[in-house]
Scaffold this active site. Structure first.
Site, PDB file in Angstrom:
ATOM      1  N   HIS A  97      32.179  41.046  44.945  1.00 20.36           N
ATOM      2  CA  HIS A  97      32.761  41.524  46.226  1.00 20.36           C
ATOM      3  C   HIS A  97      31.707  41.504  47.339  1.00 20.36           C
ATOM      4  O   HIS A  97      31.815  40.707  48.241  1.00 20.36           O
ATOM      5  CB  HIS A  97      33.418  42.906  46.108  1.00 20.36           C
ATOM      6  CG  HIS A  97      34.402  43.009  44.991  1.00 20.36           C
ATOM      7  ND1 HIS A  97      35.505  42.188  44.904  1.00 20.36           N
ATOM      8  CD2 HIS A  97      34.437  43.810  43.886  1.00 20.36           C
ATOM      9  CE1 HIS A  97      36.179  42.492  43.805  1.00 20.36           C
ATOM     10  NE2 HIS A  97      35.556  43.459  43.172  1.00 20.36           N
ATOM     11  N   ASP A 139      39.610  38.590  39.158  1.00 21.69           N
ATOM     12  CA  ASP A 139      39.497  40.047  39.162  1.00 21.69           C
ATOM     13  C   ASP A 139      40.738  40.744  38.600  1.00 21.69           C
ATOM     14  O   ASP A 139      40.941  40.775  37.400  1.00 21.69           O
ATOM     15  CB  ASP A 139      39.164  40.506  40.592  1.00 21.69           C
ATOM     16  CG  ASP A 139      38.705  41.952  40.650  1.00 21.69           C
ATOM     17  OD1 ASP A 139      38.737  42.630  39.610  1.00 21.69           O
ATOM     18  OD2 ASP A 139      38.311  42.428  41.744  1.00 21.69           O
TER      19      ASP A 139
HETATM   20  C1  NGQ Z   1      37.363  47.475  37.958  1.00 18.61           C
HETATM   21  N1  NGQ Z   1      38.060  46.691  40.110  1.00 18.61           N
HETATM   22  O1  NGQ Z   1      36.323  47.693  37.314  1.00 18.61           O
HETATM   23  O2  NGQ Z   1      38.398  47.101  37.437  1.00 18.61           O
HETATM   24  C2  NGQ Z   1      37.344  47.739  39.425  1.00 18.61           C
HETATM   25  C3  NGQ Z   1      37.934  49.086  39.728  1.00 18.61           C
HETATM   26  C4  NGQ Z   1      35.950  50.569  40.072  1.00 18.61           C
HETATM   27  C5  NGQ Z   1      37.640  46.283  41.301  1.00 18.61           C
HETATM   28  N2  NGQ Z   1      36.553  46.835  41.752  1.00 18.61           N
HETATM   29  C6  NGQ Z   1      37.128  50.214  39.213  1.00 18.61           C
HETATM   30  N3  NGQ Z   1      38.284  45.375  41.981  1.00 18.61           N
HETATM   31  O3  NGQ Z   1      35.418  49.739  40.806  1.00 18.61           O
HETATM   32  O4  NGQ Z   1      35.529  51.718  39.977  1.00 18.61           O
HETATM   33 ZN    ZN Z   2      36.146  43.892  39.208  1.00 22.05          ZN
END
Ligand code: NGQ
Ligand code: ZN
Length: 447
Positions: free
Chosen positions: A279, A330
């Site tokens: 990101h 993702d």
């Molecule tokens: C994840 N997803 O690890 O799935 C994360 C969400 C977080 C994204 N960052 C959880 N898109 O970042 O705490």
């Molecule tokens: Zn992620």
């Protein structure tokens, strides 16, 4: 799966490391690499001929299990306040029902979809490790083995990235109840990584590490993990981390350290070509320049970033400074690299109110710039010698039909511009390390 391995392929057109070429003979060796690329060749008798050969694309960021919840988070709570953090609560609740069997089945189905859409490799940012109560499985690497099995059965290249997760926010705040399936001590994590070194030694499996984020891993643990890598034979392995995705995350980081996440990371660690910063949405100008100069890859996930309301990555400035990027699926709302690249450019057009934003010097075609950058950055981030049709590179190749009436007249870069901005390409055949995994648009494990 016993895959067919052709000894050579022929493309009437091909985008090789030398550029657009015609009548290209690509010879392959038994280890799955390209031996030679010969343009202007005559197709040997009996060889399979394709309209167009392109290098395969590596998906730099995947959370496989989230594929099973697509379409289940698009209903509002009604207050107009749904955001990344409320989505995350829904996602945590969803993880409770997941079993080793369901995760493996989801991975198989996803990896087939990825291959059919042109992804020849996947960086699996793997963070569900334990059972529904947060207890380790009898084999603590059970879920890693499920992912590896799915990759081997489907033939996709896997860069397996077991995730270190310990805290719920900066400063080592304890993990929440909803995060118990993810949590490790540093020792437990390093044991897991060590146990995966051998299973990941296969030609189509690479092992890397993934400290989840600066929110979820303390500075001490991050330093310990990075220092342990050479001793595990992983000195050059990929290192992936989520960073600066949300404004709240940047604010929390500033409150904790006085620095922004990317600024903190670049100052405290030697971020280099091994790294993929996933990101990196919220960057100040100097962070953007410094990240570009580090040679790390920014792991951009444009459709997920839109879906989750993350914000907009400063792609124009980053590219102007020579920044490297790859694209990832993702949250799996979209499994097409072509759509990721289109979304990346379109968001820039919308916010800048201009056209043809992402291009590099000497490469006026936006589609060509996006494709070249994503193939090279994707291979780098996954730690594979792929992403180019060139000798000594892995034979990760896409064969694309040019039968569509719109494509008949298109030449060279206009083909990529058309595929990315107007058509979903018809991918007939896919080769991963020379293995013929998609044939005539189908995978053998599909019904
Ligand atoms: C994840 N997803 O690890 O799935 C994360 C969400 C977080 C994204 N960052 C959880 N898109 O970042 O705490
Ligand atoms: Zn992620």
């Amino acid at each position: 799966m016993q895959w067919e391995r052709p000894q050579a392929l022929f493309g009437r057109k091909a985008l090789t490391a030398e550029g657009w070429q015609e009548d290209v003979l690509v010879t392959l060796n038994a280890s799955g690499s390209i031996d030679a690329v010969t343009p202007g060749a005559v197709a040997p008798a009996g060889i399979q001929q394709f309209d167009l050969l392109l290098p395969g694309i590596n998906n730099v960021h995947s959370h496989v299990f989230q594929r099973a919840m697509v379409g289940l988070t698009e209903t509002t709570s009604g207050e107009g306040k749904d955001n990344f953090w409320s989505w995350r609560e829904v996602m945590y609740a969803f993880t409770r029902s997941l079993t080793p069997e369901s995760i493996e089945a989801t991975a198989r189905a996803l990896y087939i979809d990825l291959l059919k859409n042109g992804y020849t490799g996947v960086g699996e940012f793997h963070y569900i490790h334990h059972d529904g109560n947060g207890a380790p499985y009898a084999d603590p690497a059970e879920l890693s083995h499920r992912i590896i099995a799915a990759a081997q059965d489907t033939g996709i290249h896997l860069t397996h990235l077991p995730v270190m997760y310990e805290s719920s926010n900066f400063g080592g705040a304890p993990a929440h109840a909803g995060q118990q399936r993810f949590v490790h001590s540093v020792d437990g994590y390093l044991k897991l990584v060590e146990s995966l070194v051998k299973p990941c030694g296969d030609a189509t499996i690479t092992l890397g590490v993934a400290p989840h984020s600066l929110r979820a891993v303390t500075p001490e643990s991050l330093a310990t993990i990075l220092q342990a890598l050479p001793g595990l034979g992983l000195a050059d392995c990929p290192v992936h981390m989520h960073i600066a995705e949300q404004v709240k995350e940047v604010e929390d980081c500033l409150a904790w350290s006085g620095q922004r996440p990317v600024e903190w990371l670049l100052q405290h660690h030697e971020v280099d070509a091994r790294w993929c910063l996933v990101h990196a949405t919220h960057l100040e100008a100097d962070e953007c320049t410094a990240l570009a100069a580090s040679n790390a890859v920014a792991g951009l996930c444009p459709t997920t970033e839109a879906n989750l309301g993350d914000g907009i990555f400063p792609a124009e400035e980053y590219l102007q400074h020579g920044g490297r990027f790859g694209v990832g699926t993702d949250s799996q709302v979209c499994v097409s690299p072509w759509q990721e690249l289109r979304q990346l450019e379109y968001v820039q057009r919308l916010i800048k109110r201009k056209r043809n934003v992402l291009f590099e010097a000497g490469k006026p075609s936006v589609g060509r710039t996006l494709f070249d950058r994503a193939t090279l950055g994707g291979a780098q981030a996954l730690g594979v010698r792929s992403g180019k049709i060139a000798a000594q590179h892995r034979a990760d190749l896409l064969a694309i039909s040019l039968e569509h009436p719109l494509l008949v007249q298109r030449q060279e870069d206009a083909i990529l511009d058309t595929l990315i901005f107007a058509l979903e390409p018809t991918i007939t055949d896919v080769f991963v390390a020379g293995q013929h995994v998609i044939k005539d648009g189908h995978h053998p494990l599909e019904k």
